[in-house]
Write an enzyme that holds these catalytic residues in place. Structure first.
Site, short mmCIF file in Angstrom:
data_model
loop_
_atom_site.label_atom_id
_atom_site.label_comp_id
_atom_site.label_asym_id
_atom_site.label_seq_id
_atom_site.Cartn_x
_atom_site.Cartn_y
_atom_site.Cartn_z
N HIS A 103 0.79 -1.08 0.06
CA HIS A 103 -0.12 0.01 0.06
C HIS A 103 0.96 1.38 -0.01
O HIS A 103 0.76 2.25 -0.60
CB HIS A 103 -0.96 0.05 1.24
N HIS A 130 -9.18 -2.00 -5.10
CA HIS A 130 -8.07 -2.52 -4.18
C HIS A 130 -7.17 -3.30 -4.98
O HIS A 130 -5.79 -3.34 -4.57
CB HIS A 130 -8.66 -2.84 -2.82
N HIS A 171 -0.23 -11.34 -5.02
CA HIS A 171 0.94 -10.78 -4.69
C HIS A 171 1.90 -11.94 -5.41
O HIS A 171 2.81 -11.58 -5.92
CB HIS A 171 1.06 -10.77 -3.23
#
EC number: 3.5.1.108
Length: 303
Positions: free
Chosen positions: A78, A237, A264
């Site tokens: 983030h 997101h 990820h």
């Protein structure tokens, strides 16, 4: 010339780690030309540095973790997304623990911190990585792809068989600029299912998670009283995460990223494959900012 950028001032914040639940002190500092983004575990003696590079990614369970030997920094995506969004090339990120604080679960607080510190142009050309041909990685039905594109575009599709997701769009595409990132992506929060929380906590994950820093979904709907920030906040997101993960290339991208159910781990596999295939990319700079295919906010003084 599009120049490299760092922070104008040092700035600090405090929060908790999403997975560890620990209190964390975060300090963002300016860094010289060609430093990149470097994480520093300031709680260790001597201090251990971990450059934000794809090769330094160790764990990818629920978040992206950077490692240097047995030292790690969790949940970097983030903050890196905010760095990418505002075009910060060089900065030191000092931490008092092994995880970046989760703040509100989005990149919004990090954008605010960076803008509060101010941006400073440096006397060197900003380097971009331009995608020259398609590169794809797959894992079952999950897929992540780079294709050439004159700009930076992130397209993503999720596929959750759940009423909350079925009732709204599960795909989105963002043609990147600092403005589109801040307005359309930066405030999208991480999300999780009540049904998964018990499992996660048994495995020492999501110990700091709550409706204060995540969208929590149960069988009937969204538990957060204030609902969603964007109608497509879930997939936005995933775009935010991808922008952060892709910044582990060490430079801003010129090309399109397409993700289908990617996470990820697959994002990192794609970066490693791209780096290996030297004919699939080139490093470019722009002497004339008006010819650059990506638009960044002008640096403004910290107020």
């Amino acid at each position: 010339m599009i120049k490299q950028r760092t922070l104008k001032n040092i700035i600090r914040a405090t929060g908790v780690g999403l997975h560890s639940g620990e209190k964390v002190y975060l300090t963002l500092k300016p860094a010289p030309v060609d430093t990149g983004i470097v994480f520093r575990r300031a709680d260790l003696d001597p201090v251990v540095e971990i450059p934000a590079r794809a090769a330094n990614v160790g764990e990818t369970t629920m978040s992206t973790t950077l490692v240097n030997g047995d030292v790690k920094v969790d949940t970097v995506e983030h903050l890196l997304s905010a760095m990418a969004g505002l075009g910060i090339d060089n900065a030191y990120v000092e931490l008092s623990a092994s995880e970046v604080p989760i703040m509100d679960g989005s990149a919004g607080p990090f954008v605010f911190l960076i803008q509060s510190a101010g941006l400073e142009e440096q006397d060197a050309a900003k380097k971009f990585i331009r995608i020259l041909r398609e590169v794809t990685v797959e894992d079952g039905d999950k897929r992540a792809t780079f294709v050439p594109f004159e700009g930076f575009k992130v397209s993503f599709e999720i596929d959750f068989d759940h009423p909350v997701f079925r009732d709204r769009t599960q795909s989105a595409s963002v043609d990147f600029s600092s403005t589109s990132f801040v307005k359309e992506v930066s405030r999208a929060r991480t999300f999780g299912f009540m049904s998964d929380i018990e499992y996660l906590r048994k495995h020492n994950l999501a110990l700091g998670g709550s409706v204060e820093n995540a969208i929590v979904v149960d069988a009937d709907g969204v538990l957060n009283e204030d609902g969603l920030r964007y109608e497509d906040e879930f997939v936005k997101h995933k775009i935010l995460d991808a922008i952060g993960d892709l910044y582990l290339l060490g430079n801003s991208l010129i090309g399109e990223f397409k993700g289908f159910k990617s996470g990820h781990a697959l994002n990192n596999q794609l970066l490693r494959k791209l780096i290996e295939q030297k004919d699939a990319w080139e490093v470019v700079t722009f002497e004339d900012a008006s010819t650059a295919p990506i638009s960044y906010m002008r640096p403004v003084a910290a107020v």
